[in-house]
Design a protein around this motif. Sequence first.
Motif, PDB file in Angstrom:
ATOM      1  N   SER A   1      56.301 -66.222 -29.296  1.00  0.00           N
ATOM      2  CA  SER A   1      55.698 -67.584 -29.758  1.00  0.00           C
ATOM      3  C   SER A   1      54.186 -67.169 -30.186  1.00  0.00           C
ATOM      4  CB  SER A   1      55.790 -68.399 -28.382  1.00  0.00           C
ATOM      5  OG  SER A   1      54.783 -67.709 -27.442  1.00  0.00           O
ATOM      6  N   SER A   2      53.483 -68.102 -30.633  1.00  0.00           N
ATOM      7  CA  SER A   2      51.986 -67.822 -31.009  1.00  0.00           C
ATOM      8  C   SER A   2      51.318 -67.216 -29.656  1.00  0.00           C
ATOM      9  CB  SER A   2      51.566 -69.109 -31.741  1.00  0.00           C
ATOM     10  OG  SER A   2      51.584 -70.256 -31.089  1.00  0.00           O
ATOM     11  N   GLN A   3      51.527 -68.321 -28.466  1.00  0.00           N
ATOM     12  CA  GLN A   3      50.812 -67.880 -27.457  1.00  0.00           C
ATOM     13  C   GLN A   3      50.885 -66.594 -27.004  1.00  0.00           C
ATOM     14  OE1 GLN A   3      52.071 -70.166 -23.995  1.00  0.00           O
ATOM     15  NE2 GLN A   3      50.186 -70.175 -22.889  1.00  0.00           N
ATOM     16  N   VAL A   4      52.161 -66.111 -26.899  1.00  0.00           N
ATOM     17  CA  VAL A   4      52.486 -64.655 -26.374  1.00  0.00           C
ATOM     18  C   VAL A   4      51.925 -63.724 -27.416  1.00  0.00           C
ATOM     19  CG1 VAL A   4      54.303 -63.162 -25.833  1.00  0.00           C
ATOM     20  CG2 VAL A   4      54.430 -65.651 -25.044  1.00  0.00           C
ATOM     21  N   ALA A   5      52.027 -63.975 -28.514  1.00  0.00           N
ATOM     22  CA  ALA A   5      51.566 -63.073 -29.432  1.00  0.00           C
ATOM     23  C   ALA A   5      50.237 -63.028 -29.360  1.00  0.00           C
ATOM     24  CB  ALA A   5      52.005 -63.588 -30.958  1.00  0.00           C
ATOM     25  N   GLU A   6      49.352 -64.146 -29.101  1.00  0.00           N
ATOM     26  CA  GLU A   6      47.873 -63.864 -28.819  1.00  0.00           C
ATOM     27  C   GLU A   6      47.446 -62.896 -27.872  1.00  0.00           C
ATOM     28  OE1 GLU A   6      44.048 -66.775 -28.112  1.00  0.00           O
ATOM     29  OE2 GLU A   6      45.939 -67.616 -28.545  1.00  0.00           O
ATOM     30  N   TRP A   7      48.374 -63.410 -26.502  1.00  0.00           N
ATOM     31  CA  TRP A   7      48.167 -62.366 -25.311  1.00  0.00           C
ATOM     32  C   TRP A   7      48.396 -61.096 -25.611  1.00  0.00           C
ATOM     33  CZ3 TRP A   7      51.164 -59.265 -22.132  1.00  0.00           C
ATOM     34  CH2 TRP A   7      50.916 -59.074 -20.914  1.00  0.00           C
ATOM     35  N   LEU A   8      49.440 -60.813 -26.306  1.00  0.00           N
ATOM     36  CA  LEU A   8      49.924 -59.199 -26.597  1.00  0.00           C
ATOM     37  C   LEU A   8      48.890 -58.618 -27.313  1.00  0.00           C
ATOM     38  CD1 LEU A   8      53.507 -59.590 -27.627  1.00  0.00           C
ATOM     39  CD2 LEU A   8      52.745 -58.504 -25.640  1.00  0.00           C
ATOM     40  N   ASN A   9      48.191 -59.374 -28.227  1.00  0.00           N
ATOM     41  CA  ASN A   9      46.900 -58.737 -28.942  1.00  0.00           C
ATOM     42  C   ASN A   9      45.761 -58.661 -28.137  1.00  0.00           C
ATOM     43  OD1 ASN A   9      45.654 -58.289 -31.431  1.00  0.00           O
ATOM     44  ND2 ASN A   9      44.497 -60.083 -30.874  1.00  0.00           N
ATOM     45  N   GLN A  10      45.616 -59.318 -27.142  1.00  0.00           N
ATOM     46  CA  GLN A  10      44.511 -59.179 -26.256  1.00  0.00           C
ATOM     47  C   GLN A  10      44.700 -58.100 -25.346  1.00  0.00           C
ATOM     48  OE1 GLN A  10      44.247 -62.811 -24.113  1.00  0.00           O
ATOM     49  NE2 GLN A  10      43.458 -64.176 -25.558  1.00  0.00           N
ATOM     50  N   GLU A  11      45.903 -57.684 -24.992  1.00  0.00           N
ATOM     51  CA  GLU A  11      46.092 -56.519 -23.875  1.00  0.00           C
ATOM     52  C   GLU A  11      46.370 -55.265 -24.887  1.00  0.00           C
ATOM     53  OE1 GLU A  11      46.202 -56.827 -20.618  1.00  0.00           O
ATOM     54  OE2 GLU A  11      45.516 -59.022 -20.926  1.00  0.00           O
ATOM     55  N   GLU A  12      46.220 -55.380 -26.103  1.00  0.00           N
ATOM     56  CA  GLU A  12      46.471 -54.365 -27.095  1.00  0.00           C
ATOM     57  C   GLU A  12      48.032 -53.774 -26.855  1.00  0.00           C
ATOM     58  OE1 GLU A  12      43.495 -51.667 -26.219  1.00  0.00           O
ATOM     59  OE2 GLU A  12      41.675 -52.777 -27.259  1.00  0.00           O
ATOM     60  N   ILE A  13      48.735 -54.493 -26.843  1.00  0.00           N
ATOM     61  CA  ILE A  13      50.313 -54.276 -26.963  1.00  0.00           C
ATOM     62  C   ILE A  13      50.796 -54.501 -28.260  1.00  0.00           C
ATOM     63  CG2 ILE A  13      52.504 -54.464 -26.070  1.00  0.00           C
ATOM     64  CD1 ILE A  13      51.316 -55.449 -23.213  1.00  0.00           C
ATOM     65  N   ASP A  14      51.396 -53.535 -29.069  1.00  0.00           N
ATOM     66  CA  ASP A  14      51.923 -53.754 -30.263  1.00  0.00           C
ATOM     67  C   ASP A  14      52.997 -54.671 -30.292  1.00  0.00           C
ATOM     68  OD1 ASP A  14      49.724 -51.995 -31.281  1.00  0.00           O
ATOM     69  OD2 ASP A  14      51.174 -50.440 -31.173  1.00  0.00           O
ATOM     70  N   LEU A  15      53.297 -55.426 -31.301  1.00  0.00           N
ATOM     71  CA  LEU A  15      54.410 -56.330 -31.715  1.00  0.00           C
ATOM     72  C   LEU A  15      55.411 -55.389 -32.099  1.00  0.00           C
ATOM     73  CD1 LEU A  15      52.728 -59.191 -33.497  1.00  0.00           C
ATOM     74  CD2 LEU A  15      53.299 -59.168 -31.173  1.00  0.00           C
ATOM     75  N   LEU A  16      56.873 -55.646 -31.760  1.00  0.00           N
ATOM     76  CA  LEU A  16      57.967 -54.865 -32.332  1.00  0.00           C
ATOM     77  C   LEU A  16      58.043 -55.539 -33.782  1.00  0.00           C
ATOM     78  CD1 LEU A  16      60.125 -54.661 -29.081  1.00  0.00           C
ATOM     79  CD2 LEU A  16      58.575 -53.068 -30.133  1.00  0.00           C
ATOM     80  N   ASP A  17      58.138 -56.713 -33.885  1.00  0.00           N
ATOM     81  CA  ASP A  17      58.211 -57.533 -34.965  1.00  0.00           C
ATOM     82  C   ASP A  17      57.658 -58.900 -34.981  1.00  0.00           C
ATOM     83  OD1 ASP A  17      60.288 -58.988 -33.723  1.00  0.00           O
ATOM     84  OD2 ASP A  17      61.538 -57.389 -34.252  1.00  0.00           O
ATOM     85  N   ASP A  18      58.064 -59.777 -35.871  1.00  0.00           N
ATOM     86  CA  ASP A  18      57.412 -61.185 -35.748  1.00  0.00           C
ATOM     87  C   ASP A  18      58.525 -62.087 -34.977  1.00  0.00           C
ATOM     88  OD1 ASP A  18      54.980 -60.313 -36.914  1.00  0.00           O
ATOM     89  OD2 ASP A  18      55.998 -60.824 -39.196  1.00  0.00           O
ATOM     90  N   TYR A  19      59.421 -61.451 -34.268  1.00  0.00           N
ATOM     91  CA  TYR A  19      60.558 -62.310 -33.726  1.00  0.00           C
ATOM     92  C   TYR A  19      60.868 -62.337 -32.349  1.00  0.00           C
ATOM     93  CZ  TYR A  19      65.266 -63.395 -32.987  1.00  0.00           C
ATOM     94  OH  TYR A  19      66.662 -63.975 -32.815  1.00  0.00           O
ATOM     95  N   ALA A  20      60.536 -61.205 -31.807  1.00  0.00           N
ATOM     96  CA  ALA A  20      60.908 -61.082 -30.550  1.00  0.00           C
ATOM     97  C   ALA A  20      59.705 -59.923 -29.583  1.00  0.00           C
ATOM     98  CB  ALA A  20      62.319 -60.421 -30.282  1.00  0.00           C
ATOM     99  N   VAL A  21      59.823 -60.491 -28.162  1.00  0.00           N
ATOM    100  CA  VAL A  21      58.977 -59.382 -27.259  1.00  0.00           C
ATOM    101  C   VAL A  21      60.168 -59.349 -26.180  1.00  0.00           C
ATOM    102  CG1 VAL A  21      58.262 -61.680 -26.139  1.00  0.00           C
ATOM    103  CG2 VAL A  21      57.308 -59.596 -25.680  1.00  0.00           C
ATOM    104  N   VAL A  22      60.152 -57.927 -25.594  1.00  0.00           N
ATOM    105  CA  VAL A  22      61.099 -57.297 -24.868  1.00  0.00           C
ATOM    106  C   VAL A  22      60.340 -57.017 -23.654  1.00  0.00           C
ATOM    107  CG1 VAL A  22      62.918 -55.384 -24.467  1.00  0.00           C
ATOM    108  CG2 VAL A  22      62.390 -56.527 -27.051  1.00  0.00           C
TER     109      VAL A  22
END
Length: 586
Positions: free
Chosen positions: A71-92
């Motif tokens: 989700s956009s909320q989770v993607a924003e948090w991952l960016n703050q924590e400097e954790i790379d996205l696997l893709d635009d679909y999922a977080v593991v």
Amino acid sequence: MLIGLRIENFALIDRLELAFGAGLNVLTGETGAGKSIILDAIDAALGGKVTSRSIRTGSQRAVVEATFRLSSQVAEWLNQEEIDLLDDYAVVCSREMSTNQEGILRSSRSRINGVLVNRQQMEQLRSRLIEITAQGQTVQIGQTAIQREYLDSFGGVNLIEQRQKVSAAFQSCSGALAALENRRQSEQMRLQKLDLLEFQLRELSAAKLNDPDELESLEQERSRLAHVVELQKQSYQVYQALYQNDADAQAAADILGEAEATLIDMVIYDSSLQPILDMVSAALAQVAEAGRQINTYGESLEADPERLESVEQRIRQLKQICRKYGPTLPEAIAYQQGVEAELQELKGGGQSLETLEKIYQEKKVILQECCQTLTELRLTAARKLEERLIEQLKPLAMEKVKFQVEITRISPTANGADKIIFLFSPNPGEPLHPLTETASGGEMSRFLLAFKTCFSMGLVGTLIFDEIDVGVSGRVAAAIAQKLHQISHYQQVLCVTHQPLVAAMADRHFRVDKQVIDTPKGEKNGQATDFRTVVRVSYLDSHSTRSQELAQLAGGDSATEAIAFAESLIAEADLKRKDKGSRYNL
């Protein structure tokens, strides 16, 4: 939204992969079949508590992995924590656990998108992904401290920030009060304390304690003065042995000189002996210098009885000081410095009673103002919670329910000046009473379902309910089923249930059961048997398999009447879905 779960060697599960979807996902099965193990695995993947028993017997490593739709909320948090996205679909989110040879839990590591994270980070992400509700939480929700936490959380960011201000004001006010009380209690003893400290300071000052190493130096000097004659004699003996011997024997310098001369002659014919010559020459120079220095030392020694007496008197004085204020001289010096500082404070270096009283009253006013603001925010949040919760309870066959958040004033604390109590009356004409004193098991189940709905709506993508329908039947079970179905329009719902009425509303239905399988070669774990118990999960994707499962839930067998009842439940559920129209796209 939870879209996938992979489990390896967790509890009774050897290997399992599940795919969940939007809407209402239901897990059914006999009591003890392992449904709660699935929820425990999800909890573990998101940082929940694990023990050595979480790892399957015979294994030393377990892995659980939960995949959520990004989700956009989770993607924003991952960016703050400097954790790379696997893709635009999922977080593991994954958790790996291992034990040592003795079966004791050795390590437990959590990862997000493969990146090792700490417990705090996982808790932060968890709060953005899921909300797990179990019937056991009814005990917690009856506690006033927990009720206050829920109300404050419902009040939002402004209320939480105000409570932090209250906490800071309380700490400041408590510190001012402690300083005031300490000063009040010490005032009566102040003069006696002053007399004692002034006496001690006079004695310490008279001793002129400046050098922490003075006692050690004096004892060394005393030893030297007491053995002057012996030291003179011995130094002369050393001088003769090293440099100039009055007897027929040669001194060390003479012997080394002869060796040096011989080596000089030898080097003429063999230059490889030069290093040895250098060493002997250096030794000769050092011995000669040592002889000269010991001779100078011996000549400087002189008996001084007066100095010896003076040193001994000073040593006695310092040892007496150490016995009283030490036990060592450095500690006595430190004690003197402490006395000086304490005297300065007692003589007026600190703040007066009037000043301390004024400071305390000022901080008390600030605390009261902060508490009042917090109370007002809580009252506003309480009215909103009451309205929203009652609206959520009405569809759950509790049309006449009354709910009130009672806020009473208490002495200020770090959490404010309010006592929070949830009052509840499920029956018309009955007065409000504390929640746990009034609600039955079935009523608490419905209350908890509605309560968690109020808090989680729109905040997380997945709601998990573990047997939230325990203790209810008939119309109430149907109401809970309908409520779960309504919630699933906006959030994914994962529910463990024994109610056929709830299971019939499922968009995705899973059956959980235990099976006994042959143990693979090498996995006997020292046991006599060749069999192991494992948990298996089946996705019921056909009308017939669902009918069979609902019949089991309803009647315990697959008789014609039970099958007919199950099919009627599925048909009724299908009609309710059509009435609600298309599902909200999560």
